[in-house]
Write a protein that holds these residues in place. Sequence first.
Motif, PDB file in Angstrom:
ATOM      1  N   THR A 263       0.846  -1.204   0.000  1.00 53.16           N
ATOM      2  CA  THR A 263       0.000   0.000   0.000  1.00 53.16           C
ATOM      3  C   THR A 263       0.876   1.247   0.000  1.00 53.16           C
ATOM      4  OG1 THR A 263      -1.561  -1.274   1.317  1.00 53.16           O
ATOM      5  CG2 THR A 263      -1.969   1.084   1.175  1.00 53.16           C
ATOM      6  N   CYS A 266       2.253   1.841  -3.383  1.00 56.53           N
ATOM      7  CA  CYS A 266       1.214   2.451  -4.235  1.00 56.53           C
ATOM      8  C   CYS A 266       1.116   3.949  -3.963  1.00 56.53           C
ATOM      9  CB  CYS A 266      -0.154   1.812  -3.971  1.00 56.53           C
ATOM     10  SG  CYS A 266      -0.270   0.124  -4.583  1.00 56.53           S
ATOM     11  N   PHE A 335      -0.060   2.530 -12.723  1.00 61.61           N
ATOM     12  CA  PHE A 335      -1.021   1.579 -12.137  1.00 61.61           C
ATOM     13  C   PHE A 335      -0.794   0.186 -12.715  1.00 61.61           C
ATOM     14  CE2 PHE A 335      -5.148  -0.593 -12.041  1.00 61.61           C
ATOM     15  CZ  PHE A 335      -5.392  -0.552 -10.672  1.00 61.61           C
ATOM     16  N   LEU A 338       2.138  -1.289 -11.117  1.00 57.27           N
ATOM     17  CA  LEU A 338       1.840  -1.739  -9.747  1.00 57.27           C
ATOM     18  C   LEU A 338       1.081  -3.066  -9.772  1.00 57.27           C
ATOM     19  CD1 LEU A 338       0.980   1.722  -8.194  1.00 57.27           C
ATOM     20  CD2 LEU A 338       2.717   0.159  -7.302  1.00 57.27           C
ATOM     21  N   GLU A 339       0.236  -3.232 -10.777  1.00 58.69           N
ATOM     22  CA  GLU A 339      -0.472  -4.525 -10.901  1.00 58.69           C
ATOM     23  C   GLU A 339       0.527  -5.661 -11.115  1.00 58.69           C
ATOM     24  OE1 GLU A 339      -4.869  -3.954 -12.804  1.00 58.69           O
ATOM     25  OE2 GLU A 339      -3.179  -3.551 -14.142  1.00 58.69           O
ATOM     26  N   ALA A 342       1.978  -6.366  -7.833  1.00 61.01           N
ATOM     27  CA  ALA A 342       0.992  -7.087  -7.006  1.00 61.01           C
ATOM     28  C   ALA A 342       0.987  -8.569  -7.386  1.00 61.01           C
ATOM     29  CB  ALA A 342      -0.394  -6.475  -7.187  1.00 61.01           C
ATOM     30  N   GLN A 356      -6.024  -6.215  -4.087  1.00 62.16           N
ATOM     31  CA  GLN A 356      -6.822  -5.361  -4.965  1.00 62.16           C
ATOM     32  C   GLN A 356      -7.184  -4.062  -4.242  1.00 62.16           C
ATOM     33  OE1 GLN A 356      -7.398  -5.842  -8.299  1.00 62.16           O
ATOM     34  NE2 GLN A 356      -8.136  -3.715  -8.115  1.00 62.16           N
ATOM     35  N   LEU A 359      -4.315  -1.848  -4.254  1.00 59.56           N
ATOM     36  CA  LEU A 359      -4.140  -1.200  -5.562  1.00 59.56           C
ATOM     37  C   LEU A 359      -5.078  -0.006  -5.713  1.00 59.56           C
ATOM     38  CD1 LEU A 359      -3.795  -4.128  -8.122  1.00 59.56           C
ATOM     39  CD2 LEU A 359      -2.232  -2.192  -7.897  1.00 59.56           C
ATOM     40  N   TYR A 362      -3.821   3.348  -4.874  1.00 57.07           N
ATOM     41  CA  TYR A 362      -3.094   4.138  -5.882  1.00 57.07           C
ATOM     42  C   TYR A 362      -4.047   5.142  -6.525  1.00 57.07           C
ATOM     43  CZ  TYR A 362      -0.900   5.618 -10.187  1.00 57.07           C
ATOM     44  OH  TYR A 362      -0.397   6.398 -11.199  1.00 57.07           O
TER      45      TYR A 362
END
Length: 547
Positions: A263, A266, A335, A338-339, A342, A356, A359, A362
């Motif tokens: 987190t 993000c 983003f 970042l996925e 993740a 999720q 995410l 973000y």
Amino acid sequence: MMQTFFHSLCVAKPEISRLVALTFDNRFVRELPADPETANHRRHVIGACYSRVLPTKVARPQMVAYSREVARQLDLTPEVCESDYFVQVFAGNRLSAGMDSYATCYGGHQFGHWAGQLGDGRAINLGEVINRQGERLTLQLKGAGRTPYSRTADGLAVLRSSVREFLCSDAMHHLGVPTTRALSLILSGEQVIRDMFYDGHPKGEPGAVVCRVAPSFTRFGSFELFATRGDIELLRKLVDYTIRTDFPHLGEPSPEVYLTWFTEVCRRTAEMIVHWQRVGFVHGVMNTDNMSILGLTIDYGPYGWLENYDPHWTPNTTDATHHRYCFGHQPEIAFWNLEQLANAICPLIERVELLQQALNVYEENFIRSWQTMMAGKLGLHTFDPATDDELTTELLAVLQLVETDMTIFYRQLALIDTGRESLHASDETLMRPLREAYYVPEQLTGEHAARIGNWLRSYIKRTQNDGTPDDLRRKRMNAINPKYVLRNYLAQLAIDEAELGDFSMINELLELLRHPYDEQPDKEELAAKRPDWARQRAGCSMLSCSS
Ligand code: AMP
Ligand code: MG
């Protein structure tokens, strides 16, 4: 175990040995698994986070420039930085006591596709310094020769790209953008062959080495590689190490802490991207191997600065068809990156649905920070969605009506008079302070002028409701809208001169960009919009990955 070493090799200038007191604490190599192989040949490195490797010696290193501030942060005095010993160490010709050099192993998604193992192909870490403030700073040479991760390339860097990285990382820092920094820029004294536009015209260019500095150079791709290989043990080791070293405030690693850590990544990434959008910076190659886990701007390659506001613009010729990494895409690309991170850390998280949610942080953070940033750019006290969604949407449309210099526009907007009578002024009168921002004044037809005039009237009304007096509004705007940025053509002029052996413009820009928000009346010409000659010139509007 922490060790302090006093360098002792400067026979000619013994005072240097007393002054250079770098304290190394090489935690990365101490705590993470090493590649057992130590010969320097290219290979796939399995089960290790790094490979030990020495920089390649160069013929005639010559100092081009160094950053006094970064030196100070490292507790290095000007005498030390101006010594021959310093040049030898930061050109890669010798290791100073306490240094333990290595290249790290990472992978990455490049232009949306998994690229497998990449790694530090031309970056060699020298070690981690603990300064007098107790900060941990990794020193890394870029362009110091081949490593096991160089694949088919030479591990070198040319002067032009090194000047760009050196100047831009310093400029970004002073703009308030999170970034890696650079200590020094040194010519290797050797030629490096580059085919700048990959069109069959290779030529020799001066080689250079930059010493970059950051708390950590770990990238999203560092985690992705181990996850993709199914090496969950190594993945966990690197995550735990990163949390303990770079995010110690989060507490001891656990599945819960992994989530709070992600987190925070993000949140930091969102902050960084908002800053990029604020100052008009286009990274150019937002591959996941170029995303710092600390939310720092990293790997300055074919980056560029928006001149005329065009969200579709990218300086990177490799991306000229798809514009994947253009200015306007940066928030969503971050983003996407970042996925990927993740996905990589998923095996460590027990409740995947919480990833999720993390995410989503973000997006929420990005939107909130973007709104606050836009309010700041307009000199408003706060962002009020009731009025400001429309105000900013129309502003970004108006900025694209005709070629408008983004930096000059915001700076000049501060000069608009928002007194009551101004609402009755003609479009022409209202727009007068903005004239300087337009590249081709003839493009401003009556229709365009009317739309800009109307936007200005909405803006004036909004500032009146906001209740901020003009002098305060100007102050606020000038603290967030820079006057000076490293315009693409300015960097190119400095490079042209440096290639002829004159480094004065590099130092001039370094000084100028230490105060990007201040009016510097004797440097007014360095705030000028892009001259016509730079519109299509390589290095100014177009850059390749060749560097
Ligand atoms: P970049 O797109 O510059 O971030 O680089 C992607 C990958 O290519 C990284 O693993 C780099 O270390 C590597 N790389 C780029 N240029 C060179 C070079 N001249 N020699 C060796 N490796 C390189
Ligand atoms: Mg890179």
